[in-house]
Design a protein around this motif. Structure first.
Motif, PDB file in Angstrom:
ATOM      1  N   CYS A 220       0.803  -1.231   0.000  1.00 22.05           N
ATOM      2  CA  CYS A 220       0.000   0.000   0.000  1.00 22.05           C
ATOM      3  C   CYS A 220       0.832   1.275   0.000  1.00 22.05           C
ATOM      4  N   CYS A 223       1.446   4.243  -2.706  1.00 26.61           N
ATOM      5  CA  CYS A 223       0.448   5.289  -2.989  1.00 26.61           C
ATOM      6  C   CYS A 223       0.051   6.048  -1.730  1.00 26.61           C
ATOM      7  N   HIS A 273      -9.642  -3.599  -3.310  1.00 22.96           N
ATOM      8  CA  HIS A 273      -8.664  -2.528  -3.445  1.00 22.96           C
ATOM      9  C   HIS A 273      -7.294  -3.025  -2.995  1.00 22.96           C
TER      10      HIS A 273
HETATM   11  C1  HEC Z   1      -1.923   2.325  -6.944  1.00 21.04           C
HETATM   12  C2  HEC Z   1      -2.100   3.191  -5.781  1.00 21.04           C
HETATM   13  C3  HEC Z   1      -2.745   2.608  -4.558  1.00 21.04           C
HETATM   14  C4  HEC Z   1      -2.362   1.496  -3.841  1.00 21.04           C
HETATM   15  C5  HEC Z   1      -1.214   0.543  -4.113  1.00 21.04           C
HETATM   16  C6  HEC Z   1      -3.266   1.418  -2.711  1.00 21.04           C
HETATM   17  N1  HEC Z   1      -4.165   2.439  -2.749  1.00 21.04           N
HETATM   18 FE1  HEC Z   1      -5.632   2.814  -1.409  1.00 21.04          FE
HETATM   19  N2  HEC Z   1      -6.348   4.293  -2.562  1.00 21.04           N
HETATM   20  C7  HEC Z   1      -5.775   4.739  -3.740  1.00 21.04           C
HETATM   21  C8  HEC Z   1      -6.644   5.705  -4.368  1.00 21.04           C
HETATM   22  C9  HEC Z   1      -6.384   6.457  -5.661  1.00 21.04           C
HETATM   23  C10 HEC Z   1      -7.778   5.822  -3.524  1.00 21.04           C
HETATM   24  C11 HEC Z   1      -9.019   6.667  -3.775  1.00 21.04           C
HETATM   25  C12 HEC Z   1      -9.986   5.875  -4.665  1.00 21.04           C
HETATM   26  C13 HEC Z   1     -11.330   6.500  -4.824  1.00 21.04           C
HETATM   27  O1  HEC Z   1     -11.621   7.525  -4.221  1.00 21.04           O
HETATM   28  O2  HEC Z   1     -12.138   5.934  -5.566  1.00 21.04           O
HETATM   29  C14 HEC Z   1      -7.538   4.933  -2.401  1.00 21.04           C
HETATM   30  C15 HEC Z   1      -8.407   4.792  -1.334  1.00 21.04           C
HETATM   31  C16 HEC Z   1      -8.172   4.017  -0.223  1.00 21.04           C
HETATM   32  C17 HEC Z   1      -8.992   3.967   0.961  1.00 21.04           C
HETATM   33  C18 HEC Z   1     -10.241   4.805   1.210  1.00 21.04           C
HETATM   34  C19 HEC Z   1      -9.863   6.148   1.787  1.00 21.04           C
HETATM   35  C20 HEC Z   1     -11.020   7.054   2.017  1.00 21.04           C
HETATM   36  O3  HEC Z   1     -10.891   7.992   2.811  1.00 21.04           O
HETATM   37  O4  HEC Z   1     -12.077   6.888   1.421  1.00 21.04           O
HETATM   38  C21 HEC Z   1      -8.433   3.071   1.819  1.00 21.04           C
HETATM   39  C22 HEC Z   1      -8.932   2.680   3.205  1.00 21.04           C
HETATM   40  C23 HEC Z   1      -7.249   2.549   1.164  1.00 21.04           C
HETATM   41  N3  HEC Z   1      -7.112   3.141  -0.070  1.00 21.04           N
HETATM   42  C24 HEC Z   1      -6.410   1.624   1.729  1.00 21.04           C
HETATM   43  C25 HEC Z   1      -5.377   0.997   1.019  1.00 21.04           C
HETATM   44  C26 HEC Z   1      -4.637  -0.138   1.507  1.00 21.04           C
HETATM   45  C27 HEC Z   1      -4.805  -0.745   2.896  1.00 21.04           C
HETATM   46  C28 HEC Z   1      -3.790  -0.495   0.538  1.00 21.04           C
HETATM   47  C29 HEC Z   1      -2.863  -1.687   0.504  1.00 21.04           C
HETATM   48  C30 HEC Z   1      -3.506  -2.964   0.646  1.00 21.04           C
HETATM   49  C31 HEC Z   1      -3.955   0.428  -0.574  1.00 21.04           C
HETATM   50  N4  HEC Z   1      -4.935   1.312  -0.237  1.00 21.04           N
HETATM   51  C32 HEC Z   1      -3.207   0.448  -1.743  1.00 21.04           C
HETATM   52  C33 HEC Z   1      -4.566   4.334  -4.257  1.00 21.04           C
HETATM   53  C34 HEC Z   1      -3.887   3.194  -3.863  1.00 21.04           C
END
Ligand code: HEC
Ligand code: HEC
Length: 312
Positions: A220, A223, A273
């Motif tokens: 994670c 990003c 995700h």
């Molecule tokens: C490639 C980049 C990327 C990776 C790797 C990634 N994320 Fe994200 N994450 C994002 C993006 C961009 C959003 C916003 C998406 C949306 O709003 O639709 C997000 C949104 C989220 C949110 C929601 C936040 C909110 O306030 O609504 C959570 C919780 C989250 N990610 C957790 C994780 C976790 C835990 C991991 C690892 C397992 C992870 N992410 C890996 C890019 C990433």
């Protein structure tokens, strides 16, 4: 003779004490001290270093909570951004604006904004002031305009007096109203979670938290970049939309999640995700144990003080 002299002395003393009290009162009312951003070393210098003062930020806070900002005077910024939800809209997929209609996006957390260089889900704003103008104008949010707000503020006995004192001006302008609101936003900073205490050496993570942290770092962290757990640069695309990675601090308080509020809980979110994004290297969903472990780590990002309305 003796008597009248001591009488005079009493009168003079009373005047003297009264004068000191008046001067002290004036000093307290007019003296505005700067708020220094007292962040821990691992936060580094904020991107936005504009001045914040005690009186500016506290007036901004009052305006943030005042329905005067919306056209029909029914909702405030705080209607959609509540402290207990890390300034997201508690439990709501979309928020209800001034016209009684829902927003098209989920209200995000307002947190560590002075360490962000782009705002909104698509990163379209690069100044905090723009986010305020946007909320004021948006017909699905405050549905108002800055001239209307300025007129109301000028007629408001307390706000007009305070703004004139803070900015040392005879006439209030729209920039002054926006400035105090921006100052308040700059104070919404969270840096006292278990994670921060661990970094400061005040505590040691449990084995489970450590395991979650390691998994987070490999899956994670590219990003959601520490120590803010947001990103100022990564823009991923999903269904032709460019999206920023939002902050994961206080994530437990701010459900539902994503720009469209499509997930109610962290477990359901992690089932899809981040591999829902075409460009992610991950091609397999996390298993139950991995999800549990990551959620344990995410819990260490909660800052109870920040979420507690009695602490400000
Ligand atoms: C490639 C980049 C990327 C990776 C790797 C990634 N994320 Fe994200 N994450 C994002 C993006 C961009 C959003 C916003 C998406 C949306 O709003 O639709 C997000 C949104 C989220 C949110 C929601 C936040 C909110 O306030 O609504 C959570 C919780 C989250 N990610 C957790 C994780 C976790 C835990 C991991 C690892 C397992 C992870 N992410 C890996 C890019 C990433
Ligand atoms: C009706 C609900 C509503 C009201 C009222 C509202 N907002 Fe928001 N706010 C939102 C939504 C929804 C977004 C996300 C918009 C987007 O991503 O395009 C948002 C985004 C923001 C952001 C961007 C945060 C980030 O990290 O990108 C800031 C800052 C903000 N609002 C501050 C305010 C302020 C200050 C006020 C009052 C002047 C206000 N909002 C009033 C719903 C609201």
């Amino acid at each position: 003779m003796h008597k009248s002299n001591s009488g005079k002395l009493v009168i003079v003393s009373v005047f003297f004490v009264a004068a000191i009290l008046i001067i002290a009162y004036q000093f307290l009312v007019n003296n505005d001290s700067p708020i220094n951003i007292d962040s821990p070393a691992h936060f580094g210098t904020p991107i936005n270093q504009d001045d914040i003062t005690v009186q500016g930020a506290s007036l901004g806070r009052q305006l943030f909570n005042d329905v005067l900002l919306s056209r029909h005077q029914q909702i405030s910024c705080a209607s959609c951004h509540q402290q207990t939800a890390s300034y997201a809209d508690l439990g709501k997929r979309f928020s209800i604006g001034d016209r009684g209609l829902p927003t098209t996006r989920n209200a995000p957390v307002l947190i560590n904004l002075i360490w962000k260089s782009h705002y909104f889900a698509d990163g379209r704003a690069d100044q905090l002031e723009e986010t305020i103008y946007n909320a004021i104008r948006d017909t699905l949010e405050l549905n108002s305009n800055i001239d209307l707000i300025l007129e109301r503020v000028r007629q408001h006995p307390i706000y007009s007096k305070k703004l004139k004192t803070i900015f040392q001006v005879k006439e209030i302008e729209k920039e002054h109203v926006i400035d105090v609101l921006t100052q308040y936003l700059r104070t919404l900073n969270s840096w006292d979670s278990r994670y921060d205490r661990m970094l400061r050496g005040d505590l040691v993570f449990t084995a489970e938290e450590k395991q979650g942290q390691m998994l987070f770092e490999s899956e994670c962290a590219s990003c959601h970049i520490a120590p803010f757990f947001h990103s100022n640069t990564t823009m991923v695309s999903l269904l032709n939309q460019k999206l920023q990675s939002p902050s994961l601090r206080n994530i437990h308080a701010s459900a539902p999640y994503m720009h469209d509020g499509r997930f109610d809980g962290l477990d359901s979110l992690l089932l899809q995700h981040p591999e829902e994004f075409p460009q992610t290297f991950r091609k397999r969903a996390l298993n139950q144990q991995e999800r549990k472990s990551i959620i344990t780590f995410l819990k260490t990002l909660s800052d109870e003080q920040f979420l507690n309305p009695n602490s400000y």
